[in-house]
Design a protein around this motif. Sequence first.
Motif, PDB file in Angstrom:
ATOM      1  N   PHE A  19       0.811  -1.215   0.000  1.00 25.99           N
ATOM      2  CA  PHE A  19       0.000   0.000   0.000  1.00 25.99           C
ATOM      3  C   PHE A  19       0.845   1.266   0.000  1.00 25.99           C
ATOM      4  O   PHE A  19       0.425   2.294  -0.538  1.00 25.99           O
ATOM      5  CB  PHE A  19      -0.930  -0.004   1.220  1.00 25.99           C
ATOM      6  CG  PHE A  19      -1.775  -1.241   1.313  1.00 25.99           C
ATOM      7  CD1 PHE A  19      -2.727  -1.519   0.359  1.00 25.99           C
ATOM      8  CD2 PHE A  19      -1.596  -2.144   2.349  1.00 25.99           C
ATOM      9  CE1 PHE A  19      -3.503  -2.670   0.428  1.00 25.99           C
ATOM     10  CE2 PHE A  19      -2.350  -3.288   2.437  1.00 25.99           C
ATOM     11  CZ  PHE A  19      -3.314  -3.557   1.477  1.00 25.99           C
ATOM     12  N   PRO A  24       2.346   2.601  -3.840  1.00 23.16           N
ATOM     13  CA  PRO A  24       1.419   3.394  -4.661  1.00 23.16           C
ATOM     14  C   PRO A  24       0.982   4.689  -3.984  1.00 23.16           C
ATOM     15  O   PRO A  24       0.736   5.691  -4.663  1.00 23.16           O
ATOM     16  CB  PRO A  24       0.228   2.456  -4.890  1.00 23.16           C
ATOM     17  CG  PRO A  24       0.356   1.382  -3.878  1.00 23.16           C
ATOM     18  CD  PRO A  24       1.807   1.249  -3.572  1.00 23.16           C
ATOM     19  N   LEU A  25       0.908   4.695  -2.648  1.00 22.29           N
ATOM     20  CA  LEU A  25       0.581   5.936  -1.942  1.00 22.29           C
ATOM     21  C   LEU A  25       1.667   6.972  -2.178  1.00 22.29           C
ATOM     22  O   LEU A  25       1.369   8.149  -2.457  1.00 22.29           O
ATOM     23  CB  LEU A  25       0.413   5.666  -0.447  1.00 22.29           C
ATOM     24  CG  LEU A  25       0.192   6.900   0.434  1.00 22.29           C
ATOM     25  CD1 LEU A  25      -1.099   7.619   0.065  1.00 22.29           C
ATOM     26  CD2 LEU A  25       0.178   6.506   1.913  1.00 22.29           C
ATOM     27  N   ARG A  82       1.485   8.351  -5.839  1.00 22.90           N
ATOM     28  CA  ARG A  82       0.369   9.265  -6.065  1.00 22.90           C
ATOM     29  C   ARG A  82       0.519  10.555  -5.248  1.00 22.90           C
ATOM     30  O   ARG A  82       0.108  11.627  -5.695  1.00 22.90           O
ATOM     31  CB  ARG A  82      -0.949   8.563  -5.741  1.00 22.90           C
ATOM     32  CG  ARG A  82      -1.329   7.513  -6.794  1.00 22.90           C
ATOM     33  CD  ARG A  82      -2.397   6.560  -6.285  1.00 22.90           C
ATOM     34  NE  ARG A  82      -2.869   5.670  -7.325  1.00 22.90           N
ATOM     35  CZ  ARG A  82      -2.210   4.600  -7.746  1.00 22.90           C
ATOM     36  NH1 ARG A  82      -1.015   4.295  -7.223  1.00 22.90           N
ATOM     37  NH2 ARG A  82      -2.708   3.820  -8.691  1.00 22.90           N
ATOM     38  N   ILE A 119      -6.325  10.754  -2.313  1.00 17.61           N
ATOM     39  CA  ILE A 119      -5.675   9.585  -2.918  1.00 17.61           C
ATOM     40  C   ILE A 119      -6.316   8.294  -2.440  1.00 17.61           C
ATOM     41  O   ILE A 119      -6.640   7.414  -3.239  1.00 17.61           O
ATOM     42  CB  ILE A 119      -4.169   9.594  -2.595  1.00 17.61           C
ATOM     43  CG1 ILE A 119      -3.469  10.729  -3.347  1.00 17.61           C
ATOM     44  CG2 ILE A 119      -3.519   8.254  -2.964  1.00 17.61           C
ATOM     45  CD1 ILE A 119      -2.078  11.036  -2.818  1.00 17.61           C
ATOM     46  N   VAL A 120      -6.499   8.152  -1.121  1.00 16.22           N
ATOM     47  CA  VAL A 120      -6.996   6.870  -0.612  1.00 16.22           C
ATOM     48  C   VAL A 120      -8.475   6.662  -0.910  1.00 16.22           C
ATOM     49  O   VAL A 120      -8.957   5.521  -0.895  1.00 16.22           O
ATOM     50  CB  VAL A 120      -6.734   6.723   0.906  1.00 16.22           C
ATOM     51  CG1 VAL A 120      -5.250   6.810   1.199  1.00 16.22           C
ATOM     52  CG2 VAL A 120      -7.515   7.730   1.737  1.00 16.22           C
ATOM     53  N   ALA A 129      -8.853   3.842  -7.568  1.00 21.47           N
ATOM     54  CA  ALA A 129      -7.750   2.884  -7.716  1.00 21.47           C
ATOM     55  C   ALA A 129      -7.195   2.434  -6.372  1.00 21.47           C
ATOM     56  O   ALA A 129      -7.113   1.224  -6.093  1.00 21.47           O
ATOM     57  CB  ALA A 129      -6.641   3.499  -8.567  1.00 21.47           C
ATOM     58  N   LEU A 130      -6.813   3.385  -5.519  1.00 25.77           N
ATOM     59  CA  LEU A 130      -6.211   2.990  -4.248  1.00 25.77           C
ATOM     60  C   LEU A 130      -7.263   2.484  -3.266  1.00 25.77           C
ATOM     61  O   LEU A 130      -6.986   1.582  -2.468  1.00 25.77           O
ATOM     62  CB  LEU A 130      -5.422   4.144  -3.631  1.00 25.77           C
ATOM     63  CG  LEU A 130      -4.391   3.711  -2.571  1.00 25.77           C
ATOM     64  CD1 LEU A 130      -3.422   2.686  -3.140  1.00 25.77           C
ATOM     65  CD2 LEU A 130      -3.616   4.906  -2.042  1.00 25.77           C
ATOM     66  N   LEU A 183      -7.620  -1.096  -4.025  1.00 29.43           N
ATOM     67  CA  LEU A 183      -6.474  -1.855  -3.531  1.00 29.43           C
ATOM     68  C   LEU A 183      -6.567  -2.055  -2.015  1.00 29.43           C
ATOM     69  O   LEU A 183      -6.309  -3.159  -1.503  1.00 29.43           O
ATOM     70  CB  LEU A 183      -5.179  -1.125  -3.884  1.00 29.43           C
ATOM     71  CG  LEU A 183      -3.870  -1.786  -3.440  1.00 29.43           C
ATOM     72  CD1 LEU A 183      -3.659  -3.110  -4.159  1.00 29.43           C
ATOM     73  CD2 LEU A 183      -2.685  -0.854  -3.688  1.00 29.43           C
ATOM     74  N   LEU A 184      -6.922  -1.003  -1.291  1.00 26.48           N
ATOM     75  CA  LEU A 184      -7.037  -1.101   0.158  1.00 26.48           C
ATOM     76  C   LEU A 184      -8.132  -2.077   0.563  1.00 26.48           C
ATOM     77  O   LEU A 184      -7.942  -2.918   1.450  1.00 26.48           O
ATOM     78  CB  LEU A 184      -7.308   0.278   0.759  1.00 26.48           C
ATOM     79  CG  LEU A 184      -6.133   1.257   0.752  1.00 26.48           C
ATOM     80  CD1 LEU A 184      -6.601   2.674   1.030  1.00 26.48           C
ATOM     81  CD2 LEU A 184      -5.086   0.837   1.786  1.00 26.48           C
ATOM     82  N   PRO A 238     -10.467   2.629   3.518  1.00 26.04           N
ATOM     83  CA  PRO A 238      -9.798   3.923   3.338  1.00 26.04           C
ATOM     84  C   PRO A 238     -10.334   4.963   4.324  1.00 26.04           C
ATOM     85  O   PRO A 238     -11.529   5.011   4.598  1.00 26.04           O
ATOM     86  CB  PRO A 238     -10.153   4.300   1.898  1.00 26.04           C
ATOM     87  CG  PRO A 238     -10.581   3.033   1.241  1.00 26.04           C
ATOM     88  CD  PRO A 238     -11.180   2.192   2.309  1.00 26.04           C
TER      89      PRO A 238
END
Length: 328
Positions: A47, A50-51, A54, A276-277, A281-282, A285-286, A293
């Motif tokens: 995680f 990618p954080l 971005r 972002i979170v 996309a993220l 993923l989360l 998130p």
Amino acid sequence: MRLHRRTLLAATGLSAGAGTFARAENWPSRPLRMWVPFAPGGPMDIFGRPLAERLGEALGQTVVFENKPGANGIVATHQVATARPDGEMLLFTTGSLIGNLAFSQQPLPYDPMKDVAPVSLVADGTGMMLVGRPDLPADMAGIAELARRKPGGLSCAITGFGNITHLAAEQFKEFTGAELLLVPLHGTGPSITEILAGNVDMTFSTVPPILPFIRDGKLRAIGYTGRRRALLVPEIPTMKEQGFAEWELIGMMGLWTTAGTPQARILKVQRAVHDIVRAPALAKLLREGEFEPQGSSPEEFADYLQRELAMQLAIARRVGLASRGRAR
């Protein structure tokens, strides 16, 4: 041990008038660093990378992602705590930052409630999966019985004292009445390696880094500490479903920086993290990793950390491992 939220907020620079000069500045003008205090290959990499990418795009500067393992995050946290308070060094870590305060048997070289400033709760909600060698019993009743019968108990890899894996191991001992031989390692990757090599019996982990090994039959999933079953391994029952009504433990990931960093810089990073979170996309993923998130404000994160500290202190006292000393 009583701490007040104002202490945390003062550390963030959220008091009146703090950092007003920074509102008009064009920051950041140089690359930032995001330190993760664990070895590569674990959930914080999955995680965090990618954080960082971005976040760099949102801030207009590269955010360099660096693994800095050592002493359950104490080494990396100390470096961030003593860095220049300019917001250019970020710490992406877990509740172990608070666990070190609750469980440490030696004074810390910093105070995690004063010397690092909470930026944002990135995500929380994931449980921990107990996994072990494939020849171990397939349920908690069998594992508990084996651990009680084996002299010295089973061996369990943890990623540092005060880490959530340590909390889960202490809960195992508390709820089963069995002993465990705790084996501190530098991250989830090394823990898996030691189990696959036959040197350790089991460990607790978030699901994503262990999922391929579960599916290949190289690790046996035994029980999950979450509120509900893991979405990625729905066939494995929770600890509550296996007869441990009070056994629930969930993890979190957060972002900190050096205390004294101007308010405007902290808020600029926090607002970017929030967006972002929660972007598709993220967020996807989360959620695939069993996290929810968040992207909370520094004030909300400060409140969260106070509750987290109270929870971890309660566990530490129950198992006789409450911290013997505050930070120097």
